[in-house]
Design a protein around this motif. Structure first.
Motif, PDB file in Angstrom:
ATOM      1  N   ASN A   2       0.817  -1.213   0.000  1.00 56.98           N
ATOM      2  CA  ASN A   2       0.000   0.000   0.000  1.00 56.98           C
ATOM      3  C   ASN A   2       0.851   1.264   0.000  1.00 56.98           C
ATOM      4  O   ASN A   2       0.418   2.318  -0.458  1.00 56.98           O
ATOM      5  N   LYS A   3       2.087   1.146   0.512  1.00 57.12           N
ATOM      6  CA  LYS A   3       3.000   2.287   0.516  1.00 57.12           C
ATOM      7  C   LYS A   3       3.861   2.337  -0.748  1.00 57.12           C
ATOM      8  O   LYS A   3       4.756   3.175  -0.869  1.00 57.12           O
ATOM      9  N   GLY A   4       3.608   1.384  -1.665  1.00 56.22           N
ATOM     10  CA  GLY A   4       4.349   1.389  -2.919  1.00 56.22           C
ATOM     11  C   GLY A   4       5.622   0.567  -2.906  1.00 56.22           C
ATOM     12  O   GLY A   4       6.415   0.621  -3.850  1.00 56.22           O
ATOM     13  N   HIS A   5       5.850  -0.199  -1.833  1.00 57.41           N
ATOM     14  CA  HIS A   5       7.028  -1.046  -1.728  1.00 57.41           C
ATOM     15  C   HIS A   5       6.714  -2.461  -2.211  1.00 57.41           C
ATOM     16  O   HIS A   5       5.574  -2.776  -2.555  1.00 57.41           O
ATOM     17  N   LEU A   6       7.721  -3.307  -2.215  1.00 59.80           N
ATOM     18  CA  LEU A   6       7.546  -4.695  -2.643  1.00 59.80           C
ATOM     19  C   LEU A   6       8.095  -5.662  -1.597  1.00 59.80           C
ATOM     20  O   LEU A   6       9.142  -5.399  -0.995  1.00 59.80           O
ATOM     21  N   LEU A   7       7.412  -6.770  -1.393  1.00 64.23           N
ATOM     22  CA  LEU A   7       7.949  -7.896  -0.641  1.00 64.23           C
ATOM     23  C   LEU A   7       7.881  -9.115  -1.542  1.00 64.23           C
ATOM     24  O   LEU A   7       6.821  -9.438  -2.076  1.00 64.23           O
ATOM     25  N   ILE A   8       9.033  -9.772  -1.721  1.00 60.60           N
ATOM     26  CA  ILE A   8       9.140 -10.876  -2.670  1.00 60.60           C
ATOM     27  C   ILE A   8       9.647 -12.127  -1.960  1.00 60.60           C
ATOM     28  O   ILE A   8      10.796 -12.153  -1.499  1.00 60.60           O
ATOM     29  N   PRO A   9       8.802 -13.156  -1.833  1.00 54.08           N
ATOM     30  CA  PRO A   9       9.284 -14.410  -1.257  1.00 54.08           C
ATOM     31  C   PRO A   9      10.258 -15.098  -2.196  1.00 54.08           C
ATOM     32  O   PRO A   9      10.038 -15.139  -3.412  1.00 54.08           O
ATOM     33  N   ILE A  10      11.341 -15.633  -1.642  1.00 48.97           N
ATOM     34  CA  ILE A  10      12.377 -16.273  -2.444  1.00 48.97           C
ATOM     35  C   ILE A  10      12.823 -17.522  -1.677  1.00 48.97           C
ATOM     36  O   ILE A  10      13.443 -17.432  -0.626  1.00 48.97           O
ATOM     37  N   THR A  11      12.497 -18.691  -2.199  1.00 44.52           N
ATOM     38  CA  THR A  11      12.575 -19.920  -1.421  1.00 44.52           C
ATOM     39  C   THR A  11      13.071 -21.100  -2.249  1.00 44.52           C
ATOM     40  O   THR A  11      13.036 -21.064  -3.485  1.00 44.52           O
TER      41      THR A  11
END
Length: 283
Positions: free
Chosen positions: A39-48
């Protein structure tokens, strides 16, 4: 954090031992933090290291990334999926010729080699194993015991070779010699004294981060790049991200490479750090 973050923040998170608790679930707080980041324009990317079906179409969906139009990474980087376009931006598999050579080198060597072949939605093994079946059940992928190479009907993304429980230094040295033939196409990554992963040469979590940053046209000049991890396969991304964060439950090698340390995975370490050090920026 004392450092001022860029307007864009990209957070790469390992799953097991990191974003997932020990029951292999995301806490409600973690899910809420992910939504706030986007919502703040950032990204979270799971990497597994988890298989494609589970990492992308189950775990990433559990985090809401399908609705948030994010990205998810499976098999330590062989498969990268963009929910915005509903397509893979990378899908790397091992050649049939190489797989056959590995099969012929290992099949029937009971006690010497256990091999697990990982497809998007299936795990192929030579015999029933408690640990391999456990993880197949956790990831909800099919589990197939094979007796011939022809029974491997799916494309294979990566595979693991497990040595004998009483493995010696000489055994390890001989293993590398025996599998020197894979070096033109594949790389061998050691997880423990017994467990070794084979995947396409050059692919790892650190390389996958760089691949995604290039895809978005981001770098340290226009974004702040964090990563969270706890184990051996996270080391490459700790060497790439500007802000590597070790979990409280991480191995010592990870903690030595980290710029920050947070709480354990069962204490919402990822969510707690993001809430206190990233989301507060600009509030």
């Amino acid at each position: 954090m004392k450092e001022k973050l860029k307007e864009k923040v990209i957070v790469f998170v390992d799953l097991d031992g990191t974003a997932l608790n020990s029951n292999h679930e995301f806490s409600n707080k973690t899910k809420e933090i992910v939504k706030k980041l986007y919502n703040k324009g950032h990204l979270l990317i799971p990497i597994t290291a988890r298989s494609t079906k589970d990492a992308i179409f189950q775990q990433a969906v559990n985090l809401g990334l399908d609705k948030l139009k994010g990205i998810a990474v499976a098999n330590n980087g062989t498969h990268i999926y963009d929910f915005k376009t509903n397509s893979f931006i990378r899908s790397s598999t091992i050649s049939q010729d190489m797989l056959k050579k590995v099969f012929e080198k290992t099949y029937g060597k009971i006690g010497k080699y256990k091999v697990h072949y990982f497809a998007n939605d299936k795990t192929y093994v030579y015999g029933d194993g408690e640990n391999s079946r456990y993880w197949s059940d956790i990831m909800k992928v099919d589990y197939k015991i094979i007796k011939s190479f022809e029974e491997i009907h799916r494309d294979i993304n990566h595979l693991t070779i497990i040595l004998d429980e009483k493995v010696t230094d000489e055994d390890i040295e001989n293993f590398y010699k025996d599998f020197d033939f894979v070096s033109q196409q594949l790389q061998i990554t050691q997880y423990t004294r017994r467990v070794y992963e084979l995947c396409a040469k050059g692919i790892n979590k650190g390389e996958a981060i760089q691949y995604i940053l290039n895809y978005y046209n981001y770098d340290d000049s226009n974004s702040s790049i964090f990563c969270f991890g706890d184990s051996v396969n996270d080391i490459p991304m700790f060497k790439v991200a500007k802000y590597p964060v070790a979990m409280g439950n991480a191995i010592d090698e990870i903690k030595k490479l980290a710029k920050f340390e947070t709480l354990s995975n069962d204490q919402n370490g990822v969510a707690d750090f993001i809430e206190k050090n990233i989301l507060k920026e600009g509030d």
